[in-house]
Design an enzyme around this catalytic site. Structure first.
Site, PDB file in Angstrom:
ATOM      1  CD  GLU A  34      -3.273   0.595   2.063  1.00 20.46           C
ATOM      2  OE1 GLU A  34      -3.130  -0.295   2.921  1.00 20.46           O
ATOM      3  OE2 GLU A  34      -4.257   1.337   2.045  1.00 20.46           O
TER       4      GLU A  34
ATOM      5  CG  HIS B  89       6.733 -29.935   1.196  1.00 24.97           C
ATOM      6  ND1 HIS B  89       7.244 -31.187   0.963  1.00 24.97           N
ATOM      7  CD2 HIS B  89       7.389 -29.443   2.284  1.00 24.97           C
ATOM      8  CE1 HIS B  89       8.161 -31.459   1.884  1.00 24.97           C
ATOM      9  NE2 HIS B  89       8.268 -30.418   2.690  1.00 24.97           N
TER      10      HIS B  89
ATOM     11  CE  LYS C 291     -10.826   3.018   2.386  1.00 29.73           C
ATOM     12  NZ  LYS C 291     -10.127   3.899   3.304  1.00 29.73           N
TER      13      LYS C 291
HETATM   14  O1  PA5 Z   1      -2.881   1.852   5.889  1.00 29.72           O
HETATM   15  C1  PA5 Z   1      -3.947   2.419   5.714  1.00 29.72           C
HETATM   16  O2  PA5 Z   1      -4.052   3.665   5.748  1.00 29.72           O
HETATM   17  C2  PA5 Z   1      -5.217   1.622   5.489  1.00 29.72           C
HETATM   18  O3  PA5 Z   1      -4.954   0.277   5.307  1.00 29.72           O
HETATM   19  C3  PA5 Z   1      -6.151   1.785   6.674  1.00 29.72           C
HETATM   20  O4  PA5 Z   1      -5.537   1.311   7.828  1.00 29.72           O
HETATM   21  C4  PA5 Z   1      -7.467   1.041   6.468  1.00 29.72           C
HETATM   22  O5  PA5 Z   1      -8.082   1.453   5.267  1.00 29.72           O
HETATM   23  C5  PA5 Z   1      -8.418   1.297   7.625  1.00 29.72           C
HETATM   24  O6  PA5 Z   1      -8.588   2.669   7.803  1.00 29.72           O
HETATM   25  P1  PA5 Z   1      -9.126   3.272   9.140  1.00 29.72           P
HETATM   26  O7  PA5 Z   1      -8.123   3.058  10.201  1.00 29.72           O
HETATM   27  O8  PA5 Z   1      -9.352   4.710   8.842  1.00 29.72           O
HETATM   28  O9  PA5 Z   1     -10.408   2.557   9.465  1.00 29.72           O
END
Ligand code: PA5
Length: 459
Positions: free
Chosen positions: A303, A332, A446
């Site tokens: 990410e 394996h 989203k």
């Molecule tokens: O790393 C990130 O920013 C995302 O993976 C968030 O952690 C994830 O989308 C969850 O977001 P939030 O903590 O706002 O619920």
């Protein structure tokens, strides 16, 4: 060039530090697919530049851009509150932790590791609710009694849909089972200090809550209340976790790859992508407790780094695909492909220096002729031999690889790993010229899901 390995002075002076063996990432350790001294030297000015950015932008407390690399210092003031809250939550038999992505993966990984090596029946069991899956939720509700369950809801933004709906359902369940007033005493929130649905709820209903530092995003937040609160509930030594992070930060203060392991590893993995076209980064622990640490790394890496390089038009997008493999299981399963398919991969092995839990292999006389090499051996010796053999064939195939040797699995060592990988990720992002802290593409999906839920089918 002297490459980092287990015999480096840093490592021998402190046996509790992670041993980072990068020798097989270089040409003289792995052959033609490795990075050369000249390539590293060419990158040195750029490494000095990005290191200065990291230093400058980690300063300034929780408002610094890279506050996530300084949490061992920033979190000190909040530790007592976290521990007090954790002690209150510990009265429950079970605690359901709702959160997704960065608001779950770190705590889940550390919890998995620590409960594997140090099971403790005197603390509540943690149950992480991430995915929206009706079967899983039904199981949780069917197998728990509301009066024995505490709920921690974690969301930095305070409005992530998967988290919100599971919390709404659990709140409804608690209220129906216990009544509204009592239900309130079963809920805790970790969220943005000022905005979002959860923050508003905390204020409106006077629910106990802890803040996430404004500049620290999900996947960099395991060392904030996001990870520390549930971990403290489960009896994890959160001070040792932060001390480990501090010790790793202390190893990474130089702008020189010979004295800063995070900078060195970032440089190498960046060069494998840019110069060698290696687009897959396999992480392979030889210890089950570390399995979910790889999931945490996978999110952090993917990410943060998988992005268009808008500042460098014409270049392919940044980022390598992080892949989880488990030793010895994937010998394996995936190993055949690793050994005979393309040389487009790098490997990171995680191995333990010593095991405080082990089994001698019972080998009655009648079985000895089938396994003569197992006579007198322990289980950990077999795993170590398999790790070394796999690493050797991977190296002989020409795959660059490095090994992180953990002196043990404990909070201090895991804290070091967390800081190390957060640092490597930030450096690598800066080398690519992208912002490692954002996730613009994720937002698109989203928004579209919300549009579909609102009945809007237009494109
Ligand atoms: O790393 C990130 O920013 C995302 O993976 C968030 O952690 C994830 O989308 C969850 O977001 P939030 O903590 O706002 O619920």
């Amino acid at each position: 060039m002297k490459h980092r390995n287990n015999s480096s002075p840093q490592n021998t002076s402190s046996p509790k530090l992670l041993h980072i063996d990068s020798a097989r990432l270089y040409r003289d350790g792995v052959g033609a697919e490795g990075i050369t001294t000249a390539e590293m030297e060419e990158l040195a000015p750029e490494l000095r530049r990005i290191h200065q950015i990291v230093v400058a932008q980690s300063r300034g407390g929780e408002n610094a851009e890279f506050a996530s690399l300084n949490l061992h210092a920033i979190m000190t003031d909040l530790l007592a509150s976290i521990e007090t809250m954790a002690a209150q939550i510990r009265r429950f038999e079970d605690v359901i932790v709702i959160g997704i992505g960065g608001s779950s993966l770190g705590a889940k990984a550390v919890h998995h590791a620590m409960t594997a090596v140090r099971p403790d029946s005197s603390v509540p069991g943690l149950h992480f609710l991430e995915n929206i899956d009706p079967y899983r939720l039904r199981d949780i509700l069917q197998h728990h009694k509301a009066e024995k369950v505490g709920v921690i809801c974690i969301s930095k933004s305070g409005g992530t849909i998967e988290t919100a709906i599971q919390f709404l359902i659990l709140r409804d369940w608690l209220e129906k089972e216990l009544g509204k007033d009592k239900a309130r005493t079963h809920q805790w929130l970790v969220t943005d200090p000022a905005s979002g649905w959860l923050r508003e709820l905390a204020v409106r209903e006077d629910l106990p809550s802890l803040p996430v530092p404004p500049k620290v995003g999900g996947r960099f937040s395991v060392l904030t209340a996001v990870g520390l609160l549930p971990l403290a509930v489960a009896g994890v030594d959160i001070r040792a976790l932060l001390a480990g992070a501090a010790d790793n930060a202390g190893r990474c203060t130089a702008d020189d790859i010979h004295a800063n392991p995070a900078l060195e590893i970032a440089a190498l993995f960046y060069l494998f992508d840019i110069n060698k076209n290696k687009r897959v980064s396999v992480m392979m622990p030889y210890a089950d407790p570390l399995e979910l640490i790889v999931d945490w790394y996978r999110q952090l890496w993917a990410e943060s780094l998988g992005k268009r390089m808008e500042t460098r038009p014409g270049r392919p997008p940044a980022g390598t695909l992080p892949v989880r493999a488990m030793g010895a299981v994937d010998q394996h399963s995936q190993l055949q492909m690793y050994l005979e398919s393309r040389l487009d991969k790098t490997f990171t092995f995680l191995a333990l220096d010593s095991w405080d839990q082990d089994f001698s292999i019972p080998l009655p006389e009648e079985n000895r002729k089938f396994f003569p090499y197992l006579a007198g051996k322990k289980m950990s010796q077999v795993l170590e031999a398999e790790f070394q053999a796999t690493r050797q064939v991977i190296t002989e195939t020409g795959h660059p690889n490095m090994t992180l040797r953990l002196p043990a699995i404990n909070e201090h060592v895991i804290g070091q790993m967390i800081d190390l990988y957060q640092r490597i990720t930030v450096y690598t992002g800066l080398l690519y010229g992208i912002n490692p802290l954002d996730q613009p593409a994720v937002e698109k999906g989203k928004k579209l899901a919300i549009k579909l839920l609102s009945g809007d089918r237009s494109t």
